[in-house]
Design a protein around this motif. Structure first.
Motif, PDB file in Angstrom:
ATOM      1  N   ASP A   1       6.642   1.519  -6.274  1.00 37.69           N
ATOM      2  CA  ASP A   1       5.812   0.833  -4.930  1.00 37.69           C
ATOM      3  C   ASP A   1       6.673   0.869  -3.813  1.00 37.69           C
ATOM      4  O   ASP A   1       5.331   0.405  -3.019  1.00 37.69           O
ATOM      5  CB  ASP A   1       7.242  -0.486  -5.573  1.00 37.69           C
ATOM      6  N   THR A   2       7.022   1.729  -3.191  1.00 33.96           N
ATOM      7  CA  THR A   2       6.702   2.632  -1.247  1.00 33.96           C
ATOM      8  C   THR A   2       5.257   3.080  -1.183  1.00 33.96           C
ATOM      9  O   THR A   2       5.522   2.819   0.142  1.00 33.96           O
ATOM     10  CB  THR A   2       7.933   2.940  -1.091  1.00 33.96           C
ATOM     11  N   HIS A   3       5.344   4.189  -2.388  1.00 40.17           N
ATOM     12  CA  HIS A   3       3.813   4.167  -1.562  1.00 40.17           C
ATOM     13  C   HIS A   3       2.704   4.861  -2.249  1.00 40.17           C
ATOM     14  O   HIS A   3       1.507   5.446  -1.648  1.00 40.17           O
ATOM     15  CB  HIS A   3       4.606   6.159  -1.900  1.00 40.17           C
ATOM     16  N   ALA A   4       2.811   3.689  -3.959  1.00 39.64           N
ATOM     17  CA  ALA A   4       1.343   3.629  -4.125  1.00 39.64           C
ATOM     18  C   ALA A   4       1.401   2.346  -4.148  1.00 39.64           C
ATOM     19  O   ALA A   4       1.409   2.135  -5.557  1.00 39.64           O
ATOM     20  CB  ALA A   4       0.861   4.835  -4.967  1.00 39.64           C
ATOM     21  N   GLY A   5       1.609   1.346  -3.704  1.00 40.76           N
ATOM     22  CA  GLY A   5       2.116  -0.237  -4.316  1.00 40.76           C
ATOM     23  C   GLY A   5       0.910  -0.788  -4.629  1.00 40.76           C
ATOM     24  O   GLY A   5       0.870  -1.580  -5.561  1.00 40.76           O
ATOM     25  N   THR A   6      -0.438  -0.564  -4.508  1.00 44.59           N
ATOM     26  CA  THR A   6      -1.551  -0.519  -4.960  1.00 44.59           C
ATOM     27  C   THR A   6      -2.936   0.212  -5.758  1.00 44.59           C
ATOM     28  O   THR A   6      -2.237   1.556  -4.870  1.00 44.59           O
ATOM     29  CB  THR A   6      -2.588  -1.356  -3.411  1.00 44.59           C
ATOM     30  N   PRO A   7      -3.433  -0.264  -6.218  1.00 46.33           N
ATOM     31  CA  PRO A   7      -5.005   1.151  -6.403  1.00 46.33           C
ATOM     32  C   PRO A   7      -4.904   1.702  -5.449  1.00 46.33           C
ATOM     33  O   PRO A   7      -5.079   2.756  -5.495  1.00 46.33           O
ATOM     34  CB  PRO A   7      -5.613   0.120  -7.498  1.00 46.33           C
ATOM     35  N   ALA A   8      -5.251   0.875  -4.117  1.00 50.17           N
ATOM     36  CA  ALA A   8      -6.064   1.686  -3.455  1.00 50.17           C
ATOM     37  C   ALA A   8      -5.179   2.304  -2.537  1.00 50.17           C
ATOM     38  O   ALA A   8      -5.469   3.590  -2.325  1.00 50.17           O
ATOM     39  CB  ALA A   8      -6.317   0.597  -1.963  1.00 50.17           C
TER      40      ALA A   8
END
Length: 431
Positions: A77-84
């Motif tokens: 969640d901190t470093h890749a919270g979204t697919p983008a």
């Protein structure tokens, strides 16, 4: 043009094989048939975990799996919270497939972050006073039994003991004895179905035989079925690949296990070091690693013994840029292993779990439609652009089953695409 008539006994009116010749062939090949059935029984049909998490025995606790999942989710969640953000980290396209994978991986980390856990009494634990390791072995067994009873255990778990070399052999045997005896006493008279033992740093087949004899003795004295306890063999030395006589030692080790070997696990750093590879270049994709794993793969083919790749020691911690760099390395190594039919590997840190599952889930989802179409065409005898053989149908079914087992694909979508349920896929895969 001459004609050969056939009756119920074969060709008539011309030359034919005699009954004596046929009987001689059967007598000649009967031992071969039996040997093939014994040595090459094929896949076991059970689930293979996508990874093994190693935790030092002194760090193992009742909440280890839950804590790994919490830390993995926090990193995700901190470093890749979204697919983008995930796409930027891995250098891949931000598309609909990645969005689906992102959601599935997050759900996996919440539901089942660890598929296979090994409590380590070897390198990760090191030499300790006997009383301390005795207590740790008993404690580990009690925690495992409690987790199984509560339904909180991962699908597979067990211990890695010290190796069978003279300096640590007695200590390893003592730890194994205490662990198994305590687990048996704490588990209501039985051992967990997902129990896995790991024998490290094997150099001679006789060391495998030694463990077999110990397990035979334990089973007999405990009233367990013969062959109940299996184990993995860790390939960490050059002697495990090529013996002094020039033969592939790993094949002899599988034979020496007498049906108890469940896996061959490649040890990235010990094996690389034994080949003289400098620390900066010790990696799963080094040429010495590829050679060793190719030998392991051929030796294990058809035996039902499964393969596991090693690990990377580059940990995804620090700034977002540092985490992303470590994640890309790990993701690419896992994808490389999957393409080479190494469907399992080691993970050394909770933050490795996001990219383990992103790589695995992408691998199965990217190929889902094509694999399903080829398998459906094979079953329907419809042909298509590719004329597949039964062996390829087994591979296609195995691919879909692995995706189902880890949660990368869903039963309903596989059935919709292939027209096949789990039982039919198992049958096509030869399970």
């Amino acid at each position: 043009m001459s004609q050969v008539e056939v009756d119920g006994n074969g060709p008539t009116g011309g030359a034919s094989f005699s009954a004596a010749a046929r009987a001689a062939v059967e007598a000649l090949l009967a031992p071969v048939d039996a040997d093939l059935a014994r040595r090459y029984p094929g896949d076991t049909g059970t689930r293979q975990p996508v990874h093994t998490v190693y935790v030092p025995a002194d760090a193992f606790a009742a909440d280890t799996v839950r804590e790994w999942g919490r830390q993995a989710l926090e990193a995700f969640d901190t470093h890749a919270g979204t697919p983008a953000e995930l796409a930027r980290a891995l250098g891949v396209a931000d598309d609909e497939l990645l969005a689906d994978v992102h959601a599935r991986v997050r759900a996996k980390l919440e539901r089942e972050p660890v598929e296979d856990l090994r409590i380590d009494f070897e390198d990760g634990y090191g030499p300790r006073p006997d009383a301390e390791e005795d207590a740790a072995a008993v404690r580990a067994a009690e925690l495992v039994a409690a987790a199984v009873a509560e339904g909180a255990a991962p699908p597979y778990l067990g211990i890695r003991i010290k190796c069978m070399e003279a300096a640590v052999r007695d200590r390893g045997i003592r730890t194994l004895e205490l662990f198994l005896a305590t687990l048996l006493a704490s588990g209501g008279g039985g051992l967990p179905d997902g129990l896995v033992l790991t024998l490290p740093k094997v150099t001679y087949a006789e060391q495998v035989t030694a463990l077999v004899r110990l397990l035979e003795d334990f089973e007999r004295r405990a009233g367990l079925p013969a062959g109940r306890i299996g184990f993995e063999i860790q390939i960490e030395t050059t002697q495990a690949i090529l013996g002094p006589d020039g033969r592939a030692t790993v094949a002899r080790m599988i034979e020496a296990a007498e049906g108890r070997a469940t896996g061959l696990h490649y040890g990235t750093f010990d094996y690389s070091a034994s080949c003289g590879v400098s620390a900066a270049h010790q990696s799963m994709d080094h040429p010495v690693a590829d050679h060793a794993k190719a030998v392991m793969q051929v030796a294990a083919a058809g035996t039902g013994v499964r393969l596991s790749d090693g690990s990377t020691n580059v940990i995804p911690t620090g700034s977002t840029d540092q985490v992303h760099a470590a994640w890309k390395l790990h993701h690419d190594l896992v994808r490389r292993s999957l393409a080479r039919a190494y469907y399992q590997g080691w993970d050394m840190h909770p933050a490795h779990l996001p990219t383990r599952y992103v790589a695995v889930y992408s691998f199965y989802r990217e190929g889902l439609a094509a694999a399903a179409a080829r398998l459906a065409a094979y079953v329907a005898k419809a042909g298509g652009d590719v004329m597949d053989e039964p062996a390829t149908a087994r591979a296609l079914s195995g691919y879909l089953l692995r995706g189902l087992d880890c949660g990368a694909v869903d039963p309903a979508e596989v059935t919709a695409l292939t027209g096949l349920d789990r039982a039919r896929l198992d049958a096509l895969a030869g399970r």
